[in-house]
Design a protein around this motif. Structure first.
Motif, PDB file in Angstrom:
ATOM      1  N   PRO A  46       0.799  -1.235   0.000  1.00 30.61           N
ATOM      2  CA  PRO A  46       0.000   0.000   0.000  1.00 30.61           C
ATOM      3  C   PRO A  46       0.834   1.288   0.000  1.00 30.61           C
ATOM      4  O   PRO A  46       0.449   2.280  -0.624  1.00 30.61           O
ATOM      5  N   THR A  47       1.974   1.288   0.694  1.00 34.52           N
ATOM      6  CA  THR A  47       2.773   2.522   0.776  1.00 34.52           C
ATOM      7  C   THR A  47       3.979   2.504  -0.134  1.00 34.52           C
ATOM      8  O   THR A  47       4.550   3.551  -0.428  1.00 34.52           O
ATOM      9  N   GLY A  48       4.426   1.320  -0.551  1.00 34.62           N
ATOM     10  CA  GLY A  48       5.606   1.227  -1.402  1.00 34.62           C
ATOM     11  C   GLY A  48       6.915   1.274  -0.633  1.00 34.62           C
ATOM     12  O   GLY A  48       7.986   1.379  -1.228  1.00 34.62           O
ATOM     13  N   ILE A  49       6.868   1.176   0.677  1.00 35.97           N
ATOM     14  CA  ILE A  49       8.082   1.193   1.495  1.00 35.97           C
ATOM     15  C   ILE A  49       8.797  -0.151   1.340  1.00 35.97           C
ATOM     16  O   ILE A  49       8.188  -1.202   1.461  1.00 35.97           O
ATOM     17  N   THR A  50      10.103  -0.092   1.058  1.00 31.38           N
ATOM     18  CA  THR A  50      10.903  -1.289   0.853  1.00 31.38           C
ATOM     19  C   THR A  50      12.030  -1.344   1.872  1.00 31.38           C
ATOM     20  O   THR A  50      12.689  -0.332   2.124  1.00 31.38           O
ATOM     21  N   VAL A  51      12.247  -2.529   2.436  1.00 27.86           N
ATOM     22  CA  VAL A  51      13.334  -2.752   3.396  1.00 27.86           C
ATOM     23  C   VAL A  51      14.135  -3.946   2.908  1.00 27.86           C
ATOM     24  O   VAL A  51      13.575  -5.014   2.663  1.00 27.86           O
ATOM     25  N   SER A  52      15.445  -3.766   2.740  1.00 25.26           N
ATOM     26  CA  SER A  52      16.342  -4.869   2.376  1.00 25.26           C
ATOM     27  C   SER A  52      17.306  -5.103   3.528  1.00 25.26           C
ATOM     28  O   SER A  52      17.841  -4.157   4.093  1.00 25.26           O
ATOM     29  N   MET A  53      17.531  -6.378   3.849  1.00 24.01           N
ATOM     30  CA  MET A  53      18.411  -6.706   4.959  1.00 24.01           C
ATOM     31  C   MET A  53      19.289  -7.879   4.566  1.00 24.01           C
ATOM     32  O   MET A  53      18.797  -8.906   4.104  1.00 24.01           O
ATOM     33  N   ASP A  68      11.247  -5.483  11.861  1.00 26.37           N
ATOM     34  CA  ASP A  68      11.370  -4.413  12.857  1.00 26.37           C
ATOM     35  C   ASP A  68      11.537  -3.058  12.173  1.00 26.37           C
ATOM     36  O   ASP A  68      10.910  -2.067  12.565  1.00 26.37           O
ATOM     37  N   ILE A  69      12.377  -3.003  11.157  1.00 24.60           N
ATOM     38  CA  ILE A  69      12.616  -1.738  10.457  1.00 24.60           C
ATOM     39  C   ILE A  69      11.369  -1.305   9.700  1.00 24.60           C
ATOM     40  O   ILE A  69      11.008  -0.122   9.694  1.00 24.60           O
ATOM     41  N   LEU A  70      10.668  -2.250   9.074  1.00 27.63           N
ATOM     42  CA  LEU A  70       9.437  -1.915   8.353  1.00 27.63           C
ATOM     43  C   LEU A  70       8.389  -1.359   9.308  1.00 27.63           C
ATOM     44  O   LEU A  70       7.742  -0.343   9.005  1.00 27.63           O
ATOM     45  N   ARG A  71       8.227  -1.995  10.476  1.00 28.86           N
ATOM     46  CA  ARG A  71       7.268  -1.473  11.463  1.00 28.86           C
ATOM     47  C   ARG A  71       7.655  -0.067  11.924  1.00 28.86           C
ATOM     48  O   ARG A  71       6.801   0.798  12.089  1.00 28.86           O
ATOM     49  N   ALA A  72       8.954   0.153  12.129  1.00 25.90           N
ATOM     50  CA  ALA A  72       9.409   1.474  12.571  1.00 25.90           C
ATOM     51  C   ALA A  72       9.135   2.532  11.493  1.00 25.90           C
ATOM     52  O   ALA A  72       8.692   3.633  11.808  1.00 25.90           O
ATOM     53  N   ARG A  73       9.379   2.205  10.230  1.00 30.32           N
ATOM     54  CA  ARG A  73       9.134   3.174   9.154  1.00 30.32           C
ATOM     55  C   ARG A  73       7.641   3.461   8.990  1.00 30.32           C
ATOM     56  O   ARG A  73       7.248   4.613   8.766  1.00 30.32           O
ATOM     57  N   LEU A  74       6.815   2.418   9.092  1.00 30.00           N
ATOM     58  CA  LEU A  74       5.370   2.641   8.999  1.00 30.00           C
ATOM     59  C   LEU A  74       4.855   3.442  10.195  1.00 30.00           C
ATOM     60  O   LEU A  74       3.974   4.287  10.057  1.00 30.00           O
ATOM     61  N   SER A  75       5.427   3.183  11.367  1.00 30.82           N
ATOM     62  CA  SER A  75       5.056   3.932  12.557  1.00 30.82           C
ATOM     63  C   SER A  75       5.431   5.405  12.409  1.00 30.82           C
ATOM     64  O   SER A  75       4.657   6.304  12.760  1.00 30.82           O
ATOM     65  N   GLU A  76       6.627   5.652  11.878  1.00 31.95           N
ATOM     66  CA  GLU A  76       7.060   7.029  11.657  1.00 31.95           C
ATOM     67  C   GLU A  76       6.169   7.728  10.636  1.00 31.95           C
ATOM     68  O   GLU A  76       5.801   8.890  10.813  1.00 31.95           O
TER      69      GLU A  76
END
Length: 116
Positions: A46-53, A68-76
């Motif tokens: 829905p937002t297009g936010i991508t996290v690579s680890m 964890d990083i995806l949740r933090a970015r969506l929270s922000e």
């Protein structure tokens, strides 16, 4: 870390909205890097936010960190949207700081009745 907790009754992100990809890690590492798929990429559709680890050799650990990083970015993002909504609400209540729109009060001198 997330501002809004990810509680079971109100999750911050729905796992069905996230596309998970696994791939081989990039960079130095020799034969191990070429054989195992330990890198993880999460995409919130829905937002297009991508996290690579790809920090760890373990795919499970990389996946947990990526979540964890995806949740933090969506929270922000959610926090910034709330702040912007409050700012817009406050701004709509105040007309402007233009002098012509200010309410002016005049202090007329009080004329007292003549004394007899």
């Amino acid at each position: 870390m997330p501002i809004y907790p990810d509680v079971p009754d109100a999750p911050l992100v729905d796992p069905k909205d996230v596309k998970t990809e696994v791939m081989r890690s990039r960079g130095a590492g020799g034969q191990h890097v070429n054989k195992t798929e330990s890198a993880v990429r999460l995409t919130h559709i829905p937002t297009g936010i991508t996290v690579s680890m790809q920090d760890s050799r373990s795919q499970h650990q990389n996946r947990a960190w990526a979540w964890d990083i995806l949740r933090a970015r969506l929270s922000e993002k959610k926090y910034n949207e709330e702040v912007e909504a409050k700012r817009a609400s406050r701004k709509s209540q105040v007309k402007s700081t233009d002098r012509s729109e200010k309410v002016r009060t005049y202090n007329f001198p009080q004329v007292s009745a003549p004394r007899v």
